[in-house]
Design a protein around this motif. Structure first.
Motif, short mmCIF file in Angstrom:
data_model
loop_
_atom_site.label_atom_id
_atom_site.label_comp_id
_atom_site.label_asym_id
_atom_site.label_seq_id
_atom_site.Cartn_x
_atom_site.Cartn_y
_atom_site.Cartn_z
N VAL A 137 0.86 -1.18 0.00
CA VAL A 137 0.00 0.00 0.00
C VAL A 137 0.90 1.22 0.00
N VAL A 138 0.62 2.14 -0.91
CA VAL A 138 1.38 3.38 -1.04
C VAL A 138 0.45 4.53 -0.68
N GLU A 139 0.92 5.44 0.17
CA GLU A 139 0.11 6.60 0.54
C GLU A 139 0.59 7.81 -0.26
N THR B 51 -0.06 11.95 -0.77
CA THR B 51 -0.66 13.16 -0.23
C THR B 51 -0.93 14.12 -1.37
N TYR C 211 -2.39 0.53 -10.11
CA TYR C 211 -2.67 1.06 -8.77
C TYR C 211 -4.17 1.32 -8.63
N SER D 20 -8.59 4.02 -0.10
CA SER D 20 -9.13 4.84 0.98
C SER D 20 -8.60 6.26 0.88
N THR E 106 -7.93 9.62 3.53
CA THR E 106 -7.91 10.16 4.88
C THR E 106 -7.90 11.67 4.76
N ARG F 274 -5.00 12.30 2.02
CA ARG F 274 -4.03 11.21 1.86
C ARG F 274 -4.78 10.03 1.27
N SER G 115 -4.71 6.20 -0.04
CA SER G 115 -4.00 4.93 0.02
C SER G 115 -4.28 4.19 -1.27
N PRO H 71 4.85 2.31 4.24
CA PRO H 71 4.13 3.09 3.23
C PRO H 71 4.94 4.32 2.84
N THR I 13 5.25 8.06 1.26
CA THR I 13 4.45 9.26 1.12
C THR I 13 4.98 10.01 -0.08
#
Length: 89
Positions: free
Chosen positions: A12-14, A16, A37, A41, A43, A62, A64, A84, A86
């Motif tokens: 999983v890559v987050e 921003t 990809y 989710s 955030t 953010r 995911s 993860p 960013t």
């Protein structure tokens, strides 16, 4: 005992969303994520937000992303994949 078979790992890559990102204001399904990809989710303000396909992204969100599968040996530690990442887009 023989070696265990490799298993698939889906990192999983987050990401921003930056204020000047072209993704600002776009719904999740309109963003051109890298091939393979999938957004799973969002955030917002340190809490979960609606991650439906119509959800418009805002600066600071953010996202995911489920990244393409990699293959690790069965005895590899999850930490060997790395935490993860960013990325500011």
């Amino acid at each position: 005992a023989g070696a265990a078979a490799p298993k698939g790992v889906y990192p999983v890559v987050e990401v921003t969303i930056a204020a000047d990102s072209p993704a600002v204001g776009l719904p999740l399904d309109a963003v051109a994520w890298p091939p393979g990809y999938v957004a799973v989710s969002v955030t917002r303000n340190d809490s979960g937000a609606d991650a439906g396909p119509d959800s418009a992204l805002r600066p600071g969100d953010r996202v995911s992303l489920l990244a393409p599968a990699t293959t690790l040996s069965a005895d590899a530690e999850p930490a060997s994949v790395g935490g993860p990442d960013t990325v500011t887009s």
